[in-house]
Design a protein around this motif. Sequence first.
Motif, PDB file in Angstrom:
ATOM      1  N   GLY B   9       0.812  -1.203   0.000  1.00  0.00           N
ATOM      2  CA  GLY B   9       0.000   0.000   0.000  1.00  0.00           C
ATOM      3  C   GLY B   9       0.851   1.259   0.000  1.00  0.00           C
ATOM      4  N   GLY B  10       0.198   2.392  -0.223  1.00  0.00           N
ATOM      5  CA  GLY B  10       0.914   3.653  -0.223  1.00  0.00           C
ATOM      6  C   GLY B  10       0.157   4.719  -0.964  1.00  0.00           C
ATOM      7  N   LEU B  11       0.842   5.821  -1.234  1.00  0.00           N
ATOM      8  CA  LEU B  11       0.261   6.951  -1.952  1.00  0.00           C
ATOM      9  C   LEU B  11       0.540   6.804  -3.449  1.00  0.00           C
ATOM     10  CD1 LEU B  11      -1.044   9.791  -1.985  1.00  0.00           C
ATOM     11  CD2 LEU B  11       1.264  10.726  -1.592  1.00  0.00           C
ATOM     12  N   VAL B  12      -0.511   6.952  -4.250  1.00  0.00           N
ATOM     13  CA  VAL B  12      -0.363   6.811  -5.691  1.00  0.00           C
ATOM     14  C   VAL B  12      -1.243   7.851  -6.377  1.00  0.00           C
ATOM     15  CG1 VAL B  12      -2.160   5.038  -5.813  1.00  0.00           C
ATOM     16  CG2 VAL B  12      -0.444   5.177  -7.632  1.00  0.00           C
ATOM     17  N   GLN B  13      -0.812   8.331  -7.511  1.00  0.00           N
ATOM     18  CA  GLN B  13      -1.568   9.346  -8.243  1.00  0.00           C
ATOM     19  C   GLN B  13      -2.721   8.714  -9.022  1.00  0.00           C
ATOM     20  OE1 GLN B  13       1.597  11.080 -10.621  1.00  0.00           O
ATOM     21  NE2 GLN B  13       1.758  12.825  -9.216  1.00  0.00           N
ATOM     22  N   PRO B  14      -3.779   9.457  -9.234  1.00  0.00           N
ATOM     23  CA  PRO B  14      -4.883   8.949 -10.058  1.00  0.00           C
ATOM     24  C   PRO B  14      -4.397   8.518 -11.431  1.00  0.00           C
ATOM     25  CG  PRO B  14      -5.538  10.948  -8.925  1.00  0.00           C
ATOM     26  CD  PRO B  14      -4.061  10.805  -8.686  1.00  0.00           C
ATOM     27  N   GLY B  15      -4.943   7.401 -11.908  1.00  0.00           N
ATOM     28  CA  GLY B  15      -4.568   6.868 -13.204  1.00  0.00           C
ATOM     29  C   GLY B  15      -3.383   5.914 -13.183  1.00  0.00           C
ATOM     30  N   ARG B  16      -2.668   5.895 -12.035  1.00  0.00           N
ATOM     31  CA  ARG B  16      -1.504   5.021 -11.957  1.00  0.00           C
ATOM     32  C   ARG B  16      -1.897   3.636 -11.445  1.00  0.00           C
ATOM     33  NH1 ARG B  16       3.179   8.256 -12.523  1.00  0.00           N
ATOM     34  NH2 ARG B  16       4.257   6.268 -12.734  1.00  0.00           N
ATOM     35  N   SER B  17      -0.902   2.760 -11.296  1.00  0.00           N
ATOM     36  CA  SER B  17      -1.134   1.379 -10.865  1.00  0.00           C
ATOM     37  C   SER B  17      -0.430   1.089  -9.555  1.00  0.00           C
ATOM     38  CB  SER B  17      -0.628   0.403 -11.934  1.00  0.00           C
ATOM     39  OG  SER B  17      -1.307   0.586 -13.159  1.00  0.00           O
ATOM     40  N   LEU B  18      -0.907   0.039  -8.904  1.00  0.00           N
ATOM     41  CA  LEU B  18      -0.303  -0.414  -7.649  1.00  0.00           C
ATOM     42  C   LEU B  18      -0.621  -1.892  -7.507  1.00  0.00           C
ATOM     43  CD1 LEU B  18       1.237   1.079  -5.326  1.00  0.00           C
ATOM     44  CD2 LEU B  18      -0.921   1.077  -4.062  1.00  0.00           C
ATOM     45  N   ARG B  19       0.310  -2.646  -6.948  1.00  0.00           N
ATOM     46  CA  ARG B  19       0.059  -4.060  -6.690  1.00  0.00           C
ATOM     47  C   ARG B  19       0.204  -4.348  -5.210  1.00  0.00           C
ATOM     48  NH1 ARG B  19       3.276  -9.469  -8.801  1.00  0.00           N
ATOM     49  NH2 ARG B  19       4.734  -8.809  -7.161  1.00  0.00           N
ATOM     50  N   LEU B  20      -0.839  -4.946  -4.661  1.00  0.00           N
ATOM     51  CA  LEU B  20      -0.814  -5.383  -3.267  1.00  0.00           C
ATOM     52  C   LEU B  20      -0.498  -6.876  -3.207  1.00  0.00           C
ATOM     53  CD1 LEU B  20      -4.012  -3.615  -1.855  1.00  0.00           C
ATOM     54  CD2 LEU B  20      -1.694  -2.697  -2.143  1.00  0.00           C
ATOM     55  N   SER B  21       0.162  -7.266  -2.140  1.00  0.00           N
ATOM     56  CA  SER B  21       0.462  -8.671  -1.904  1.00  0.00           C
ATOM     57  C   SER B  21      -0.133  -9.101  -0.568  1.00  0.00           C
ATOM     58  CB  SER B  21       1.974  -8.917  -1.873  1.00  0.00           C
ATOM     59  OG  SER B  21       2.571  -8.575  -3.102  1.00  0.00           O
ATOM     60  N   CYS B  22      -0.491 -10.356  -0.497  1.00  0.00           N
ATOM     61  CA  CYS B  22      -1.002 -10.955   0.742  1.00  0.00           C
ATOM     62  C   CYS B  22      -0.235 -12.252   0.961  1.00  0.00           C
ATOM     63  CB  CYS B  22      -2.489 -11.223   0.632  1.00  0.00           C
ATOM     64  SG  CYS B  22      -3.173 -12.224   1.980  1.00  0.00           S
ATOM     65  N   THR B  23       0.622 -12.264   1.947  1.00  0.00           N
ATOM     66  CA  THR B  23       1.424 -13.439   2.244  1.00  0.00           C
ATOM     67  C   THR B  23       0.755 -14.240   3.356  1.00  0.00           C
ATOM     68  OG1 THR B  23       3.439 -12.261   1.618  1.00  0.00           O
ATOM     69  CG2 THR B  23       3.697 -14.270   2.919  1.00  0.00           C
ATOM     70  N   ALA B  24       0.475 -15.503   3.061  1.00  0.00           N
ATOM     71  CA  ALA B  24      -0.268 -16.351   3.985  1.00  0.00           C
ATOM     72  C   ALA B  24       0.640 -17.382   4.641  1.00  0.00           C
ATOM     73  CB  ALA B  24      -1.393 -17.055   3.240  1.00  0.00           C
ATOM     74  N   SER B  25       0.273 -17.778   5.831  1.00  0.00           N
ATOM     75  CA  SER B  25       0.987 -18.837   6.539  1.00  0.00           C
ATOM     76  C   SER B  25       0.043 -19.514   7.509  1.00  0.00           C
ATOM     77  CB  SER B  25       2.206 -18.267   7.282  1.00  0.00           C
ATOM     78  OG  SER B  25       1.807 -17.316   8.246  1.00  0.00           O
ATOM     79  N   GLY B  26       0.395 -20.728   7.920  1.00  0.00           N
ATOM     80  CA  GLY B  26      -0.384 -21.438   8.926  1.00  0.00           C
ATOM     81  C   GLY B  26      -1.475 -22.331   8.376  1.00  0.00           C
ATOM     82  N   PHE B  27      -1.608 -22.425   7.053  1.00  0.00           N
ATOM     83  CA  PHE B  27      -2.594 -23.308   6.439  1.00  0.00           C
ATOM     84  C   PHE B  27      -2.135 -23.642   5.020  1.00  0.00           C
ATOM     85  CE2 PHE B  27      -4.822 -20.338   3.534  1.00  0.00           C
ATOM     86  CZ  PHE B  27      -4.369 -19.118   4.007  1.00  0.00           C
ATOM     87  N   THR B  28      -2.787 -24.624   4.418  1.00  0.00           N
ATOM     88  CA  THR B  28      -2.442 -25.035   3.056  1.00  0.00           C
ATOM     89  C   THR B  28      -3.089 -24.048   2.086  1.00  0.00           C
ATOM     90  OG1 THR B  28      -2.336 -27.340   3.763  1.00  0.00           O
ATOM     91  CG2 THR B  28      -2.467 -26.918   1.393  1.00  0.00           C
ATOM     92  N   PHE B  29      -2.334 -23.060   1.678  1.00  0.00           N
ATOM     93  CA  PHE B  29      -2.833 -21.919   0.903  1.00  0.00           C
ATOM     94  C   PHE B  29      -3.597 -22.367  -0.346  1.00  0.00           C
ATOM     95  CE2 PHE B  29      -2.880 -17.559  -0.338  1.00  0.00           C
ATOM     96  CZ  PHE B  29      -2.646 -17.508  -1.708  1.00  0.00           C
ATOM     97  N   GLY B  30      -3.068 -23.342  -1.040  1.00  0.00           N
ATOM     98  CA  GLY B  30      -3.658 -23.750  -2.309  1.00  0.00           C
ATOM     99  C   GLY B  30      -5.046 -24.366  -2.176  1.00  0.00           C
ATOM    100  N   ASP B  31      -5.443 -24.736  -0.978  1.00  0.00           N
ATOM    101  CA  ASP B  31      -6.745 -25.362  -0.768  1.00  0.00           C
ATOM    102  C   ASP B  31      -7.884 -24.355  -0.631  1.00  0.00           C
ATOM    103  OD1 ASP B  31      -5.624 -28.178   1.324  1.00  0.00           O
ATOM    104  OD2 ASP B  31      -5.552 -27.827  -0.847  1.00  0.00           O
ATOM    105  N   TYR B  32      -7.556 -23.082  -0.558  1.00  0.00           N
ATOM    106  CA  TYR B  32      -8.571 -22.075  -0.238  1.00  0.00           C
ATOM    107  C   TYR B  32      -8.693 -21.004  -1.310  1.00  0.00           C
ATOM    108  CZ  TYR B  32      -8.770 -23.884   4.496  1.00  0.00           C
ATOM    109  OH  TYR B  32      -8.950 -24.698   5.593  1.00  0.00           O
ATOM    110  N   ALA B  33      -9.930 -20.513  -1.479  1.00  0.00           N
ATOM    111  CA  ALA B  33     -10.137 -19.271  -2.214  1.00  0.00           C
ATOM    112  C   ALA B  33      -9.668 -18.120  -1.331  1.00  0.00           C
ATOM    113  CB  ALA B  33     -11.616 -19.105  -2.574  1.00  0.00           C
ATOM    114  N   MET B  34      -9.260 -17.054  -1.985  1.00  0.00           N
ATOM    115  CA  MET B  34      -8.810 -15.860  -1.268  1.00  0.00           C
ATOM    116  C   MET B  34      -9.558 -14.658  -1.817  1.00  0.00           C
ATOM    117  SD  MET B  34      -6.596 -17.025   0.888  1.00  0.00           S
ATOM    118  CE  MET B  34      -5.875 -15.498   1.505  1.00  0.00           C
ATOM    119  N   SER B  35      -9.800 -13.705  -0.955  1.00  0.00           N
ATOM    120  CA  SER B  35     -10.602 -12.554  -1.351  1.00  0.00           C
ATOM    121  C   SER B  35      -9.971 -11.268  -0.844  1.00  0.00           C
ATOM    122  CB  SER B  35     -12.020 -12.696  -0.793  1.00  0.00           C
ATOM    123  OG  SER B  35     -12.876 -11.667  -1.262  1.00  0.00           O
TER     124      SER B  35
END
Lengths: 108, 123
Positions: B9-35
């Motif tokens: 996250g952070g400050l970004v100008q209108p019209g630009r792009s940004l990518r968020l990441s979500c790092t998971a642990s403690g469960f079998t990630f591939g078995d679940y949908a993520m939202s």
Amino acid sequence: SSELTQDPAVSVALGQTVRITCQGDSLRSYYASWYQQKPGQAPVLVIYGKNNRPSGIPDRFSGSSSGNTASLTITGAQAEDEADYYCNSRDSSGNLVVFGGGTKLTVL
Amino acid sequence: EVQLVESGGGLVQPGRSLRLSCTASGFTFGDYAMSWVRQAPGKGLEWVGFIRSKAYGGTTEYAASVKGRFTISRDDSKSIAYLQMNSLKTEDTAVYYCTRVSGSYKQYYFDYWGQGTLVTVSS
């Protein structure tokens, strides 16, 4: 606009019972789930499915459903229950997800 | 212990792009949908979209407000879910939460949430 409708605010006296409702057509087909959010914190799941509580959620929280209305009941409200509560479910198409607008619960 | 940690996250100008990441642990990630769920300042929760597990095709669904601009993807080998946000608008300003999806078709719920990451879109 949300396909799930909640009262914006509800109040309850300490130790009394309060019901928070969520209305929407999709609730005739899908269960609602309920989330508690305190200021500055991430939401926490409190009720899901027919009436299931995740581990660690007090048994004073319960859920029910009738027709197009789902309800979250807190029996014997405590001061720490003061928070915003949100319902969510699939939308009427079944493909997407919607949240209610949220209910601010005040414990007097 | 299940943990979801958002970043990017952070400050970004209108019209630009940004990518968020979500790092998971403690469960079998591939078995679940993520939202992803977002919350504008002082407002309620808004569902952004989800990605199904590979067992269910790994397909995605989006809210109308972001469809065509946002893309959710996943890397099961790294236990990371991504939210690529393009053509950002000021109304996309919000705290973005990563959530794990559980349940079935009839009961669909978000049982674990990250702490959230703030995205501010402003010139």
